[in-house]
Design a protein around this motif. Structure first.
Motif, PDB file in Angstrom:
ATOM      1  N   VAL A  38       0.868  -1.168   0.000  1.00 34.45           N
ATOM      2  CA  VAL A  38       0.000   0.000   0.000  1.00 34.45           C
ATOM      3  C   VAL A  38       0.907   1.221   0.000  1.00 34.45           C
ATOM      4  O   VAL A  38       1.843   1.304   0.802  1.00 34.45           O
ATOM      5  CB  VAL A  38      -0.927   0.002   1.233  1.00 34.45           C
ATOM      6  CG1 VAL A  38      -1.700   1.312   1.327  1.00 34.45           C
ATOM      7  CG2 VAL A  38      -1.876  -1.180   1.175  1.00 34.45           C
ATOM      8  N   VAL A  78      -7.861   2.900  -7.402  1.00 37.73           N
ATOM      9  CA  VAL A  78      -7.906   1.608  -6.738  1.00 37.73           C
ATOM     10  C   VAL A  78      -9.341   1.181  -6.467  1.00 37.73           C
ATOM     11  O   VAL A  78     -10.177   1.989  -6.074  1.00 37.73           O
ATOM     12  CB  VAL A  78      -7.117   1.676  -5.402  1.00 37.73           C
ATOM     13  CG1 VAL A  78      -7.152   0.346  -4.677  1.00 37.73           C
ATOM     14  CG2 VAL A  78      -5.686   2.113  -5.646  1.00 37.73           C
ATOM     15  N   PHE A  80     -11.341  -0.931  -3.895  1.00 43.90           N
ATOM     16  CA  PHE A  80     -11.157  -1.429  -2.534  1.00 43.90           C
ATOM     17  C   PHE A  80     -12.205  -2.488  -2.229  1.00 43.90           C
ATOM     18  O   PHE A  80     -13.317  -2.429  -2.729  1.00 43.90           O
ATOM     19  CB  PHE A  80     -11.294  -0.286  -1.520  1.00 43.90           C
ATOM     20  CG  PHE A  80     -10.262   0.796  -1.691  1.00 43.90           C
ATOM     21  CD1 PHE A  80      -8.979   0.619  -1.217  1.00 43.90           C
ATOM     22  CD2 PHE A  80     -10.587   1.986  -2.322  1.00 43.90           C
ATOM     23  CE1 PHE A  80      -8.025   1.608  -1.368  1.00 43.90           C
ATOM     24  CE2 PHE A  80      -9.648   2.982  -2.483  1.00 43.90           C
ATOM     25  CZ  PHE A  80      -8.360   2.803  -1.998  1.00 43.90           C
ATOM     26  N   LEU A 102      -6.403  -6.705  -3.876  1.00 44.69           N
ATOM     27  CA  LEU A 102      -7.338  -5.672  -3.426  1.00 44.69           C
ATOM     28  C   LEU A 102      -6.925  -5.209  -2.040  1.00 44.69           C
ATOM     29  O   LEU A 102      -6.623  -6.034  -1.164  1.00 44.69           O
ATOM     30  CB  LEU A 102      -8.766  -6.223  -3.328  1.00 44.69           C
ATOM     31  CG  LEU A 102      -9.510  -6.567  -4.610  1.00 44.69           C
ATOM     32  CD1 LEU A 102     -10.790  -7.322  -4.276  1.00 44.69           C
ATOM     33  CD2 LEU A 102      -9.825  -5.311  -5.382  1.00 44.69           C
ATOM     34  N   ILE A 103      -6.923  -3.900  -1.844  1.00 41.00           N
ATOM     35  CA  ILE A 103      -6.740  -3.353  -0.503  1.00 41.00           C
ATOM     36  C   ILE A 103      -8.090  -3.469   0.203  1.00 41.00           C
ATOM     37  O   ILE A 103      -9.124  -3.124  -0.362  1.00 41.00           O
ATOM     38  CB  ILE A 103      -6.305  -1.877  -0.555  1.00 41.00           C
ATOM     39  CG1 ILE A 103      -4.967  -1.732  -1.284  1.00 41.00           C
ATOM     40  CG2 ILE A 103      -6.218  -1.296   0.859  1.00 41.00           C
ATOM     41  CD1 ILE A 103      -4.570  -0.277  -1.555  1.00 41.00           C
ATOM     42  N   VAL A 104      -8.065  -3.973   1.423  1.00 40.76           N
ATOM     43  CA  VAL A 104      -9.289  -4.129   2.201  1.00 40.76           C
ATOM     44  C   VAL A 104      -9.387  -2.946   3.172  1.00 40.76           C
ATOM     45  O   VAL A 104      -8.474  -2.711   3.968  1.00 40.76           O
ATOM     46  CB  VAL A 104      -9.300  -5.459   2.976  1.00 40.76           C
ATOM     47  CG1 VAL A 104     -10.616  -5.626   3.726  1.00 40.76           C
ATOM     48  CG2 VAL A 104      -9.063  -6.638   2.023  1.00 40.76           C
ATOM     49  N   LEU A 105     -10.489  -2.209   3.048  1.00 40.39           N
ATOM     50  CA  LEU A 105     -10.726  -1.048   3.909  1.00 40.39           C
ATOM     51  C   LEU A 105     -11.861  -1.326   4.871  1.00 40.39           C
ATOM     52  O   LEU A 105     -12.874  -1.908   4.503  1.00 40.39           O
ATOM     53  CB  LEU A 105     -11.104   0.184   3.083  1.00 40.39           C
ATOM     54  CG  LEU A 105     -10.072   0.791   2.153  1.00 40.39           C
ATOM     55  CD1 LEU A 105     -10.638   2.057   1.516  1.00 40.39           C
ATOM     56  CD2 LEU A 105      -8.783   1.101   2.875  1.00 40.39           C
ATOM     57  N   ARG A 108     -12.623   3.266   6.176  1.00 36.54           N
ATOM     58  CA  ARG A 108     -11.648   4.029   5.383  1.00 36.54           C
ATOM     59  C   ARG A 108     -10.188   3.810   5.782  1.00 36.54           C
ATOM     60  O   ARG A 108      -9.312   4.560   5.392  1.00 36.54           O
ATOM     61  CB  ARG A 108     -11.974   5.520   5.381  1.00 36.54           C
ATOM     62  CG  ARG A 108     -13.287   5.814   4.701  1.00 36.54           C
ATOM     63  CD  ARG A 108     -13.342   7.222   4.291  1.00 36.54           C
ATOM     64  NE  ARG A 108     -14.114   8.008   5.231  1.00 36.54           N
ATOM     65  CZ  ARG A 108     -14.483   9.247   5.009  1.00 36.54           C
ATOM     66  NH1 ARG A 108     -14.144   9.842   3.910  1.00 36.54           N
ATOM     67  NH2 ARG A 108     -15.180   9.891   5.894  1.00 36.54           N
ATOM     68  N   PRO A 110      -6.952   1.021   5.830  1.00 34.27           N
ATOM     69  CA  PRO A 110      -6.519  -0.281   5.292  1.00 34.27           C
ATOM     70  C   PRO A 110      -6.301  -1.280   6.422  1.00 34.27           C
ATOM     71  O   PRO A 110      -5.562  -1.003   7.364  1.00 34.27           O
ATOM     72  CB  PRO A 110      -5.208   0.046   4.577  1.00 34.27           C
ATOM     73  CG  PRO A 110      -4.735   1.339   5.135  1.00 34.27           C
ATOM     74  CD  PRO A 110      -5.945   2.053   5.661  1.00 34.27           C
ATOM     75  N   LEU A 113      -4.935  -6.960   2.886  1.00 32.41           N
ATOM     76  CA  LEU A 113      -4.868  -7.149   1.444  1.00 32.41           C
ATOM     77  C   LEU A 113      -5.393  -8.541   1.156  1.00 32.41           C
ATOM     78  O   LEU A 113      -5.141  -9.471   1.929  1.00 32.41           O
ATOM     79  CB  LEU A 113      -3.423  -7.075   0.929  1.00 32.41           C
ATOM     80  CG  LEU A 113      -2.791  -5.708   0.801  1.00 32.41           C
ATOM     81  CD1 LEU A 113      -1.300  -5.834   0.502  1.00 32.41           C
ATOM     82  CD2 LEU A 113      -3.453  -4.912  -0.302  1.00 32.41           C
TER      83      LEU A 113
END
Length: 135
Positions: A38, A78, A80, A102-105, A108, A110, A113
């Motif tokens: 990230v 990106v 998310f 994929l970045i996992v939020l 909002r 992180p 991943l």
């Protein structure tokens, strides 16, 4: 019950800054055995992602990994994932976008991943468990 992203994601997130060189990013990614980092730009409060493929494309084009920065190769548009997504939803987002991470939020921030490899690992284990129950 479907497996969720929160069950498959890697929770140790490598975060780098936009001024890291590609060599520095590659070294950090290799040391942590991850395929993506990230990229957090504190000046813009933006999140992006730098993947092993981004580094490979740069080096393959003859660019110097000691001079190229993460900023120049970061994907900032990106997609998310949320921890509550199913793995099918994550896989569909990856397939549609043509990417493998994929970045996992959550709220909002992180929190992980998820990669194609993570999804396959979970689906394989579920298949093995189903086979063991049927056998």
């Amino acid at each position: 019950m479907p497996t969720l992203v929160r069950d498959a994601m890697t929770t140790v997130v490598l975060t780098i800054g936009p001024t890291h060189t590609l060599r520095q990013a590659a070294q950090l990614m290799a040391a942590r055995r991850v395929g993506a980092a990230v990229v957090l730009d504190t000046d813009t409060s933006g999140l992006g992602i730098l993947t092993e493929r981004d580094i490979l494309v740069s080096v393959g084009a003859g660019q110097d990994p000691d001079r190229e920065t993460a900023h120049a190769h970061t994907t900032t548009d990106v997609v998310f994932a949320a921890p509550g997504w199913t793995l099918t939803e994550a896989a569909q987002a990856m397939t549609h976008g043509g990417f493998r991470h994929l970045i996992v939020l959550d709220e909002r921030e992180p929190v992980g991943l998820v990669s194609v490899r993570d999804i396959i690992r979970c689906w394989s284990r579920a298949e093995e468990a189903t086979g063991a129950l049927a056998g």
